[in-house]
Design a protein around this motif. Structure first.
Motif, mmCIF file in Angstrom:
data_model
loop_
_atom_site.group_PDB
_atom_site.id
_atom_site.type_symbol
_atom_site.label_atom_id
_atom_site.label_comp_id
_atom_site.label_asym_id
_atom_site.label_seq_id
_atom_site.Cartn_x
_atom_site.Cartn_y
_atom_site.Cartn_z
ATOM 1 N N ARG A 53 -4.825 -6.071 42.750
ATOM 2 C CA ARG A 53 -4.012 -5.509 41.670
ATOM 3 C C ARG A 53 -2.553 -5.345 42.059
ATOM 4 N NH1 ARG A 53 -3.286 -0.051 39.191
ATOM 5 N NH2 ARG A 53 -3.114 -0.462 36.967
ATOM 6 N N SER A 54 -2.274 -4.862 43.238
ATOM 7 C CA SER A 54 -0.881 -4.656 43.654
ATOM 8 C C SER A 54 -0.148 -5.990 43.774
ATOM 9 C CB SER A 54 -0.816 -3.891 44.971
ATOM 10 O OG SER A 54 -1.448 -4.622 45.995
ATOM 11 N N HIS A 55 -0.836 -7.028 44.218
ATOM 12 C CA HIS A 55 -0.209 -8.357 44.311
ATOM 13 C C HIS A 55 0.122 -8.902 42.918
ATOM 14 C CE1 HIS A 55 0.846 -12.211 45.964
ATOM 15 N NE2 HIS A 55 -0.058 -12.815 45.210
ATOM 16 N N VAL A 56 -0.787 -8.720 41.982
ATOM 17 C CA VAL A 56 -0.559 -9.169 40.604
ATOM 18 C C VAL A 56 0.629 -8.418 39.999
ATOM 19 C CG1 VAL A 56 -1.534 -9.215 38.276
ATOM 20 C CG2 VAL A 56 -2.938 -9.895 40.238
ATOM 21 N N LEU A 57 0.700 -7.111 40.214
ATOM 22 C CA LEU A 57 1.820 -6.324 39.686
ATOM 23 C C LEU A 57 3.144 -6.736 40.329
ATOM 24 C CD1 LEU A 57 0.181 -2.801 39.409
ATOM 25 C CD2 LEU A 57 0.810 -4.353 37.557
ATOM 26 N N GLU A 58 3.115 -7.090 41.606
ATOM 27 C CA GLU A 58 4.333 -7.560 42.266
ATOM 28 C C GLU A 58 4.805 -8.874 41.643
ATOM 29 O OE1 GLU A 58 5.833 -9.743 46.246
ATOM 30 O OE2 GLU A 58 3.928 -8.678 46.365
ATOM 31 N N ALA A 60 4.183 -9.909 38.610
ATOM 32 C CA ALA A 60 4.638 -9.611 37.248
ATOM 33 C C ALA A 60 6.018 -8.971 37.244
ATOM 34 C CB ALA A 60 3.630 -8.703 36.557
ATOM 35 N N SER A 61 6.358 -8.238 38.301
ATOM 36 C CA SER A 61 7.663 -7.585 38.344
ATOM 37 C C SER A 61 8.806 -8.587 38.508
ATOM 38 C CB SER A 61 7.704 -6.564 39.479
ATOM 39 O OG SER A 61 7.697 -7.217 40.735
ATOM 40 N N LEU A 68 4.384 -3.972 29.683
ATOM 41 C CA LEU A 68 3.393 -4.369 30.669
ATOM 42 C C LEU A 68 2.327 -3.298 30.667
ATOM 43 C CD1 LEU A 68 2.429 -6.163 33.047
ATOM 44 C CD2 LEU A 68 3.777 -4.697 34.532
ATOM 45 N N SER A 69 1.119 -3.682 30.359
ATOM 46 C CA SER A 69 0.020 -2.739 30.367
ATOM 47 C C SER A 69 -0.772 -2.944 31.644
ATOM 48 C CB SER A 69 -0.882 -2.971 29.151
ATOM 49 O OG SER A 69 -2.017 -2.144 29.241
ATOM 50 N N THR A 70 -0.978 -1.889 32.380
ATOM 51 C CA THR A 70 -1.728 -1.982 33.627
ATOM 52 C C THR A 70 -2.993 -1.140 33.538
ATOM 53 O OG1 THR A 70 -0.460 -0.173 34.577
ATOM 54 C CG2 THR A 70 0.334 -2.400 34.978
ATOM 55 N N TRP A 71 -3.534 -1.023 32.369
ATOM 56 C CA TRP A 71 -4.718 -0.207 32.180
ATOM 57 C C TRP A 71 -5.911 -0.872 32.848
ATOM 58 C CZ3 TRP A 71 -4.800 1.921 26.527
ATOM 59 C CH2 TRP A 71 -3.621 2.613 26.300
#
Length: 75
Positions: A53-58, A60-61, A68-71
């Motif tokens: 998850r943290s890699h995907v959010l990085e 996306a940033s 951006l929904s991270t639910w």
């Protein structure tokens, strides 16, 4: 609905005529020579493990975007 095609005038007229043959079409407007704002929309759903998850959010940033929904997925 906006339909974009690369066509000459004759092809554009034929496309317009064919659109009018559809049952629910009320109006077809050729806006070729009118000013327009063009935007793209992408809705992307990613299933990731908690560890990824943290890699995907990085990733996306790095993309300019609004919203951006991270639910977490609820099953």
């Amino acid at each position: 609905m906006t339909i974009t095609v690369d066509a000459d005038r004759d092809q554009a007229r034929r496309i317009e005529a064919n659109l009018y043959k559809l049952v629910n079409v009320l109006l077809v407007e050729n806006i070729t020579y009118q000013p327009a704002i063009i935007r793209d929309l992408a809705m992307i759903k990613v299933a990731a493990t908690h560890e990824a998850r943290s890699h995907v959010l990085e990733l996306a940033s790095r993309i300019p975007r609004r919203g951006l929904s991270t639910w977490p997925l609820i099953r």
